[in-house]
Every structure is written in structure tokens, then in C-alpha cells.
Design a protein around this motif. Structure first.
Motif, PDB file in Angstrom:
ATOM      1  N   ALA A  28       0.841  -1.193   0.000  1.00 33.70           N
ATOM      2  CA  ALA A  28       0.000   0.000   0.000  1.00 33.70           C
ATOM      3  C   ALA A  28       0.876   1.243   0.000  1.00 33.70           C
ATOM      4  CB  ALA A  28      -0.914   0.005   1.229  1.00 33.70           C
ATOM      5  N   VAL A  29       0.321   2.334  -0.529  1.00 34.36           N
ATOM      6  CA  VAL A  29       1.022   3.618  -0.520  1.00 34.36           C
ATOM      7  C   VAL A  29       0.939   4.194   0.889  1.00 34.36           C
ATOM      8  CG1 VAL A  29       1.063   5.947  -1.493  1.00 34.36           C
ATOM      9  CG2 VAL A  29       0.437   3.998  -2.938  1.00 34.36           C
ATOM     10  N   ALA A  30       2.045   4.765   1.350  1.00 36.55           N
ATOM     11  CA  ALA A  30       2.052   5.373   2.676  1.00 36.55           C
ATOM     12  C   ALA A  30       1.057   6.525   2.727  1.00 36.55           C
ATOM     13  CB  ALA A  30       3.454   5.869   3.017  1.00 36.55           C
ATOM     14  N   THR A  31       0.468   6.731   3.885  1.00 34.50           N
ATOM     15  CA  THR A  31      -0.579   7.752   4.022  1.00 34.50           C
ATOM     16  C   THR A  31      -0.131   9.135   3.577  1.00 34.50           C
ATOM     17  OG1 THR A  31      -1.640   6.519   5.798  1.00 34.50           O
ATOM     18  CG2 THR A  31      -2.148   8.871   5.642  1.00 34.50           C
ATOM     19  N   PRO A  32       1.051   9.646   3.965  1.00 35.44           N
ATOM     20  CA  PRO A  32       1.446  10.985   3.514  1.00 35.44           C
ATOM     21  C   PRO A  32       1.512  11.116   1.995  1.00 35.44           C
ATOM     22  CG  PRO A  32       2.825  10.290   5.352  1.00 35.44           C
ATOM     23  CD  PRO A  32       2.041   9.085   4.927  1.00 35.44           C
ATOM     24  N   GLU A  33       2.050  10.078   1.333  1.00 29.32           N
ATOM     25  CA  GLU A  33       2.135  10.113  -0.126  1.00 29.32           C
ATOM     26  C   GLU A  33       0.750  10.038  -0.768  1.00 29.32           C
ATOM     27  OE1 GLU A  33       4.154   8.444   1.786  1.00 29.32           O
ATOM     28  OE2 GLU A  33       6.095   9.348   1.295  1.00 29.32           O
ATOM     29  N   ALA A  34      -0.131   9.232  -0.192  1.00 31.43           N
ATOM     30  CA  ALA A  34      -1.486   9.126  -0.727  1.00 31.43           C
ATOM     31  C   ALA A  34      -2.230  10.450  -0.602  1.00 31.43           C
ATOM     32  CB  ALA A  34      -2.256   8.021  -0.003  1.00 31.43           C
ATOM     33  N   LEU A  35      -2.068  11.114   0.529  1.00 31.18           N
ATOM     34  CA  LEU A  35      -2.725  12.405   0.725  1.00 31.18           C
ATOM     35  C   LEU A  35      -2.138  13.469  -0.197  1.00 31.18           C
ATOM     36  CD1 LEU A  35      -3.056  12.452   4.621  1.00 31.18           C
ATOM     37  CD2 LEU A  35      -4.869  12.036   2.940  1.00 31.18           C
ATOM     38  N   ALA A  36      -0.821  13.450  -0.379  1.00 33.68           N
ATOM     39  CA  ALA A  36      -0.195  14.421  -1.271  1.00 33.68           C
ATOM     40  C   ALA A  36      -0.662  14.229  -2.706  1.00 33.68           C
ATOM     41  CB  ALA A  36       1.332  14.299  -1.190  1.00 33.68           C
ATOM     42  N   PHE A  37      -0.793  12.963  -3.133  1.00 33.78           N
ATOM     43  CA  PHE A  37      -1.291  12.686  -4.485  1.00 33.78           C
ATOM     44  C   PHE A  37      -2.725  13.191  -4.642  1.00 33.78           C
ATOM     45  CE2 PHE A  37      -3.498  10.158  -7.618  1.00 33.78           C
ATOM     46  CZ  PHE A  37      -2.611  10.108  -8.675  1.00 33.78           C
ATOM     47  N   ALA A  38      -3.576  12.936  -3.654  1.00 28.04           N
ATOM     48  CA  ALA A  38      -4.969  13.383  -3.724  1.00 28.04           C
ATOM     49  C   ALA A  38      -5.053  14.907  -3.801  1.00 28.04           C
ATOM     50  CB  ALA A  38      -5.743  12.868  -2.508  1.00 28.04           C
ATOM     51  N   LEU A  39      -4.192  15.602  -3.057  1.00 31.43           N
ATOM     52  CA  LEU A  39      -4.196  17.061  -3.090  1.00 31.43           C
ATOM     53  C   LEU A  39      -3.768  17.581  -4.458  1.00 31.43           C
ATOM     54  CD1 LEU A  39      -4.433  19.811  -1.719  1.00 31.43           C
ATOM     55  CD2 LEU A  39      -2.079  19.513  -0.879  1.00 31.43           C
ATOM     56  N   ASP A  40      -2.706  17.019  -5.020  1.00 34.03           N
ATOM     57  CA  ASP A  40      -2.242  17.466  -6.331  1.00 34.03           C
ATOM     58  C   ASP A  40      -3.274  17.169  -7.411  1.00 34.03           C
ATOM     59  OD1 ASP A  40       0.102  18.464  -5.324  1.00 34.03           O
ATOM     60  OD2 ASP A  40       1.276  16.664  -5.752  1.00 34.03           O
ATOM     61  N   HIS A  41      -3.949  16.022  -7.292  1.00 38.32           N
ATOM     62  CA  HIS A  41      -4.992  15.690  -8.259  1.00 38.32           C
ATOM     63  C   HIS A  41      -6.141  16.690  -8.164  1.00 38.32           C
ATOM     64  CE1 HIS A  41      -8.417  13.240  -9.890  1.00 38.32           C
ATOM     65  NE2 HIS A  41      -7.497  13.014 -10.809  1.00 38.32           N
ATOM     66  N   ALA A  42      -6.507  17.069  -6.955  1.00 38.17           N
ATOM     67  CA  ALA A  42      -7.581  18.046  -6.769  1.00 38.17           C
ATOM     68  C   ALA A  42      -7.184  19.411  -7.326  1.00 38.17           C
ATOM     69  CB  ALA A  42      -7.926  18.160  -5.287  1.00 38.17           C
ATOM     70  N   ARG A  43      -5.937  19.794  -7.137  1.00 36.32           N
ATOM     71  CA  ARG A  43      -5.469  21.068  -7.676  1.00 36.32           C
ATOM     72  C   ARG A  43      -5.517  21.078  -9.199  1.00 36.32           C
ATOM     73  NH1 ARG A  43      -0.259  21.502  -3.626  1.00 36.32           N
ATOM     74  NH2 ARG A  43      -1.253  22.761  -1.982  1.00 36.32           N
ATOM     75  N   ALA A  44      -5.134  19.970  -9.819  1.00 37.27           N
ATOM     76  CA  ALA A  44      -5.168  19.884 -11.274  1.00 37.27           C
ATOM     77  C   ALA A  44      -6.596  19.982 -11.798  1.00 37.27           C
ATOM     78  CB  ALA A  44      -4.516  18.579 -11.733  1.00 37.27           C
ATOM     79  N   ARG A  45      -7.524  19.286 -11.170  1.00 38.33           N
ATOM     80  CA  ARG A  45      -8.929  19.348 -11.596  1.00 38.33           C
ATOM     81  C   ARG A  45      -9.491  20.752 -11.409  1.00 38.33           C
ATOM     82  NH1 ARG A  45     -11.871  14.642 -12.225  1.00 38.33           N
ATOM     83  NH2 ARG A  45     -13.731  15.729 -11.483  1.00 38.33           N
ATOM     84  N   ALA A  46      -9.137  21.391 -10.294  1.00 36.59           N
ATOM     85  CA  ALA A  46      -9.633  22.742 -10.042  1.00 36.59           C
ATOM     86  C   ALA A  46      -9.086  23.729 -11.074  1.00 36.59           C
ATOM     87  CB  ALA A  46      -9.252  23.185  -8.633  1.00 36.59           C
ATOM     88  N   ALA A  47      -7.823  23.547 -11.472  1.00 36.42           N
ATOM     89  CA  ALA A  47      -7.226  24.438 -12.459  1.00 36.42           C
ATOM     90  C   ALA A  47      -7.926  24.321 -13.804  1.00 36.42           C
ATOM     91  CB  ALA A  47      -5.735  24.133 -12.608  1.00 36.42           C
ATOM     92  N   VAL A  48      -8.261  23.101 -14.218  1.00 35.26           N
ATOM     93  CA  VAL A  48      -8.939  22.900 -15.501  1.00 35.26           C
ATOM     94  C   VAL A  48     -10.344  23.516 -15.480  1.00 35.26           C
ATOM     95  CG1 VAL A  48      -9.923  21.158 -17.037  1.00 35.26           C
ATOM     96  CG2 VAL A  48      -7.621  20.843 -16.097  1.00 35.26           C
ATOM     97  N   ALA A  49     -11.018  23.405 -14.362  1.00 35.31           N
ATOM     98  CA  ALA A  49     -12.392  23.897 -14.270  1.00 35.31           C
ATOM     99  C   ALA A  49     -12.479  25.395 -14.031  1.00 35.31           C
ATOM    100  CB  ALA A  49     -13.128  23.163 -13.150  1.00 35.31           C
TER     101      ALA A  49
END
Length: 248
Positions: A28-49
Motif C-alpha cells: 500500500a502507498v504510505a498515508t502521507p504520499e497518498a494524501l499528497a497525491f490526492a491534493l495534487d490531483h484536486a489542484r489539477a482538476r480545479a485548475a482545468v475547471a
């Protein structure tokens, strides 16, 4: 047999914003890395929208004494822009008619949302202001800054033709990645036509605080425009000539 030296992880991470993995991998991915990935993914989606913040952009341009106009591509709204890239490249006839009183000019300056209005908010006005200073010093005539909503790169071609501009600089937000959602790109085209191919453009990418500084990007853009006017070329042909050292 001597042990291998430890990997200088912090030193390597300091060189790049890319995602790096060191050492053994578990199930499994470590929690800090998983949270960082989710944040970056959210930022990318927000930028497109995101939409252009026109009040903030026009206020910034007014403070700098830079005239401006606003146009919207044939996409009309963000939903259509995302689903129909072709509409984002097309300037409606009514919008083109509203620009005919501006030209002719040497260089059209366009600031579009592209796929990251976040990048435009952070770097767009600063880049065009720095570039305008350099082009004015070169004796070139400039258009007002055209703020383009729902804009793809090729929308700048129609804007330039409507104003009778020889060269167009289309600065817009680049497609966000999972390490950068605030990257501004500048696409420069000389003598744009309705059928201009992407190979006829020169691109300056990754204009942002953690990438290419605004002043350096403006210097590069000004040199490209000077070379375009000297040769009548842009895109791959111009890049090859510059790489070969045939331009001074």
C-alpha cells in the motif's frame, strides 16, 4: 565487498518536483504520499475547471496602463470548452468584428485561460507586461491585451487576423500535471493563417515561480519575435535556423 553508499534522497528531491520512490515498496502507498497525491490531483482538476478572474485581471492591467478587450471563443462556456476543443480554437464572427477597429499592429498580445486559469492569475499579466516593455523598446506596435475566455492556442490566430497583426503571442494556462497546476505557456506564431499548424508555432513553457522566471520568458519571447520578423518564419523552420546558428 563494500556496502553501497546511501542514496542522497533529499538532494535528489531538491532537483525536481516529479514524484520519486526510493527503497522497497509495500502493498500500500504510505498515508502521507497518498494524501499528497490526492491534493495534487484536486489542484489539477480545479485548475482545468477554473474561469478567468476578469475583474482581477482587468484591474491589474489598468494599474499598469495596459489597454484591454475581452472575447469568448465559440465554446461559450467551460463545459463546452472541455468537451469540444475545436470550439475553443474558433473565434466567432461577432467577436472578430469587435476587434477590427484596433489594428493593424505588429504584435497581438492575447491572454487566455487555456487549461489552467490558475496559471494566468499568477503569471499572465506579469509576463505580458514584461514582454510589452521589451517589444516597445524594439519599436514594435502592440495590440491591447485581449483577454480570451474558453481559449485554446489556435484562437490567437483568428484574433491576430481580425486586428491585422503580423505576429501573435498567445499566453495561456498549460494542461496541469500532478506536480504543477500553475504553469503558463506562451505560443508565438508569425503570419497566422486559418490553417496554421502547431509546427508553425514556437512555445515557451513552464513560466512560473518554480520554473522559468517571467523576465527570462519575456527575454526569450522577444528574441523569437525579432527572429520571426527578420526571417518571415516561425515554428520548426525558425527553430532549426536558430539551432544552426544562421541567425545573428
Amino acid at each position: 565487498m563494500s556496502a553501497k553508499p546511501p542514496i542522497p534522497r533529499d538532494e535528489i528531491r531538491a532537483l525536481t518536483e516529479a514524484r520519486l520512490t526510493f527503497g522497497p515498496r509495500g502493498r500500500a502507498v504510505a498515508t502521507p504520499e497518498a494524501l499528497a497525491f490526492a491534493l495534487d490531483h484536486a489542484r489539477a482538476r480545479a485548475a482545468v475547471a477554473a474561469e478567468l478572474d476578469l475583474p482581477a485581471l482587468t484591474a491589474a492591467l489598468d494599474r499598469l496602463g495596459m489597454a484591454h478587450r475581452t472575447v469568448t471563443s465559440a465554446a461559450g462556456d467551460r463545459a463546452a470548452f472541455i468537451r469540444r476543443p475545436d470550439l475553443g480554437r474558433r473565434l466567432p464572427d461577432s467577436a472578430a468584428e469587435g476587434l477590427t477597429d484596433i489594428g493593424p499592429c505588429d504584435v497581438a498580445l492575447v491572454l487566455g485561460d487555456g487549461l489552467s486559469a490558475t496559471a494566468v492569475a499568477l503569471n499572465g499579466v506579469a509576463f505580458l507586461s514584461a514582454l510589452a516593455d521589451r517589444l516597445t523598446a524594439m519599436g514594435l506596435s502592440l495590440s491591447p491585451v485581449i483577454l480570451a475566455r474558453q481559449a485554446r492556442v489556435a484562437l490567437g490566430d483568428g484574433i491576430a487576423r481580425a486586428m491585422g497583426a503580423q505576429t501573435v503571442v498567445m499566453a495561456l494556462g498549460e494542461r496541469p500535471g500532478l506536480s504543477a497546476a500553475d504553469s503558463l505557456g506562451a505560443y508565438i506564431t508569425h503570419l497566422p493563417r486559418p490553417d496554421t499548424q502547431d509546427s508553425a508555432r514556437n512555445c515557451i513553457s513552464n513560466i512560473r515561480a518554480a520554473g522559468l522566471p517571467v523576465d527570462d520568458a519575456a527575454d526569450q519571447a522577444a528574441r523569437l519575435i525579432a527572429a520571426m520578423r527578420a526571417t518571415g518564419q516561425s515554428g520548426v523552420t525558425l527553430s532549426r535556423a536558430m539551432a544552426a546558428g544562421s541567425l545573428t
